[in-house]
Design an enzyme around this catalytic site. Structure first.
Site, short mmCIF file in Angstrom:
data_model
loop_
_atom_site.label_atom_id
_atom_site.label_comp_id
_atom_site.label_asym_id
_atom_site.label_seq_id
_atom_site.Cartn_x
_atom_site.Cartn_y
_atom_site.Cartn_z
N HIS A 176 71.66 35.87 21.78
CA HIS A 176 71.22 37.03 21.00
C HIS A 176 70.84 36.53 19.62
O HIS A 176 71.68 36.00 18.88
CB HIS A 176 72.32 38.09 20.90
N CYS A 177 69.58 36.72 19.25
CA CYS A 177 69.08 36.21 17.98
C CYS A 177 68.92 37.35 16.99
O CYS A 177 68.03 38.21 17.17
CB CYS A 177 67.74 35.51 18.19
N PRO A 178 69.74 37.43 15.96
CA PRO A 178 69.58 38.51 14.96
C PRO A 178 68.32 38.35 14.12
O PRO A 178 67.83 39.34 13.56
CB PRO A 178 70.84 38.39 14.11
#
Length: 476
Positions: free
Chosen positions: A196-198
């Site tokens: 999960h890439c913010p």
């Protein structure tokens, strides 16, 4: 006609045209009901996601860091094109702003494509599918009803000679496919989950990984490009007016150089790391956990690797893009209406779905026409039950509410009183009466009990017992 001419009541009659296109019927309500607008699937999506443009854009709920990424790229590139490119195109070559513009648009396109797309979310199981899967787990693990023992929630599959465990997701109620994982931030199972890439405001999975990789790779080139030519701009100006005067003449270049210097290392390092993952056909999740080894000789070798760097890169970047599985813009289908049961008081005890289907296909379980007091059989009148007359000789016949009565038998007591059926036993196939065609029409029927008048309550009771007996026979 009325006397006095044509000015009578007939002259005052007005005729109204009757609309033949009206779809109203006498049974409908005079007040029209408002049509309910069907909802789309994204409006009731169970995951923690945000949707825009009627479901066309799908992002994670936490998007604050994504806006920071967007602002940094736009501000840095805007300052470069506004303050550095005019001087560089005049002193060096006009190709510098052209190349910078191509890189900028490619970076923005891949960023938005990564952030606004479905990363490969797996749909959750429906209640029926979840219940069926629970039954399969209980049967496979031999869970007995005597004591509760939680069954193991894993399955094993073999991929290229390597055993891979499929884990059960308690949130989505499914066995996750190989390489899939549940994202705790988006609350979704993602196919070929990477991380999960913010910074992009979304999960990175099977459907957007290639765009994520092209984004960070092109951003690395853009950052290096801007940083190199900003330094060139400052050096050229410092040769003419001195270093301090060059900084005063172009303060925007100082800001660009600081932003690019601190970001280039992380961006270039991230690009190199994902280049290594693509060349070995691994995901970030698998590399952090140490799931596989790149050497074929070891026991935990990577079963997804093709053994060739070029083939692995082509499979990750040039393979076909799988379609979305959640159909977020599709309309919610209304529930299929259940078939109404018979209206004559029949109760299906313990009936499953298969038994219900069997009852719908069996003529004996269909509703029979009710017999009123006016249709009671009279002495000397022969009557047959409607459904029983359609039976073939090879089908067992349950006790019928109206057996054959010959003209010699008279009015007999066929149905005992309701309280006499409390100890009713189901008939076995050997005890079932013969089909109507095998009973001689002239054979008398002897009865030892007192004759009673056929009542509606006793008919319903026997009809219910007859259906119970048929269900019992069908289950045997």
């Amino acid at each position: 006609m009325t006397p006095g001419g044509g000015s009578g009541p007939m002259k005052d009659c007005e005729y109204s045209q009757i609309s033949t296109h009206s779809s109203s019927s006498p049974m409908e309500s005079p007040h029209k009901k408002k049509k309910s607008v069907p909802k789309r699937k994204w409006e009731v999506f169970p995951g923690r996601n945000k949707f825009f443009c009627n479901g066309r854009i799908m992002m994670a709920r936490q998007t604050g860091v994504f806006y920071l990424t967007l602002v940094l790229i736009l501000v840095t590139s805007g300052l470069f094109f506004a303050f550095d490119c005019p001087y560089l195109s005049e002193k060096i070559t006009p190709a510098i702003p052209a190349i910078g513009g191509i890189l900028f648009f490619f970076v923005m396109g891949t960023l938005l494509r990564t952030s606004f797309s479905d990363p490969g979310v797996l749909p959750r199981a429906t209640p029926d599918e979840a219940a069926d899967l629970e039954r399969q787990i209980d049967i496979a693990n031999g869970c007995s009803s005597g004591g509760y023992r939680p069954p193991p929630r894993t399955k094993e599959v073999i991929i290229n000679g390597q055993t891979v465990k499929l884990k059960y997701c308690f949130t989505c109620k499914i066995f996750r496919p190989p390489r899939a994982s549940h994202c705790s931030l988006c609350d979704n199972c993602v196919e070929r989950f990477d991380h999960h890439c913010p910074w992009v405001g979304n999960c990175v999975g099977k459907r957007n990984y290639r765009f994520f990789y092209m984004f960070i790779l092109s951003l690395s080139f853009l950052t290096v490009f801007i940083f190199a030519f900003v330094i060139t701009h400052v050096i050229l100006r410092s040769q003419q007016t001195g270093f301090l005067n060059a900084l005063k003449d172009s303060p925007a270049s100082v800001l660009e150089a600081v932003v690019c210097f601190f970001s280039v290392w992380s961006i270039v390092g991230l690009s190199g790391f994902h280049t290594y993952l693509i060349s070995s056909n691994q995901t970030t999740n698998e590399d952090i956990k140490g799931s596989w080894s790149n050497k074929r000789g070891k026991e935990n070798y990577n079963p997804y690797s093709y053994g060739n760097i070029f083939t692995n890169c082509c499979a990750a970047l040039c393979g076909p893009l799988s379609p979305s599985l959640i159909d977020r813009r599709g309309f919610i289908q209304p529930d299929t209406p259940q078939l109404a049961g018979p209206s004559n008081g029949i109760t299906m005890y313990g009936a499953t779905q298969s038994q219900s289907n069997m009852a719908a296909a069996t003529p004996l379980l269909q509703s029979e026409p009710s017999i009123t007091s006016e249709e009671l059989p009279l002495p000397g009148k022969t009557s047959l039950s409607g459904p029983c007359a359609t039976l073939t000789l090879g089908q067992p016949t349950p006790p019928s509410s109206m057996p054959n009565l010959t003209s010699d038998s008279g009015l007999t007591d066929i149905i005992p009183l309701k309280e006499e059926h409390e100890g009713h036993q189901f008939l076995t196939p050997e005890e079932a009466p013969s089909p109507p065609g095998l009973l001689p029409s002239g054979s008398p029927i002897a009865h030892s009990r007192t004759m009673h008048v056929l009542s509606l309550a006793s008919q319903d009771s026997l009809h219910e017992d007859s259906v119970r007996g048929l269900v019992k026979l069908s289950s045997v």
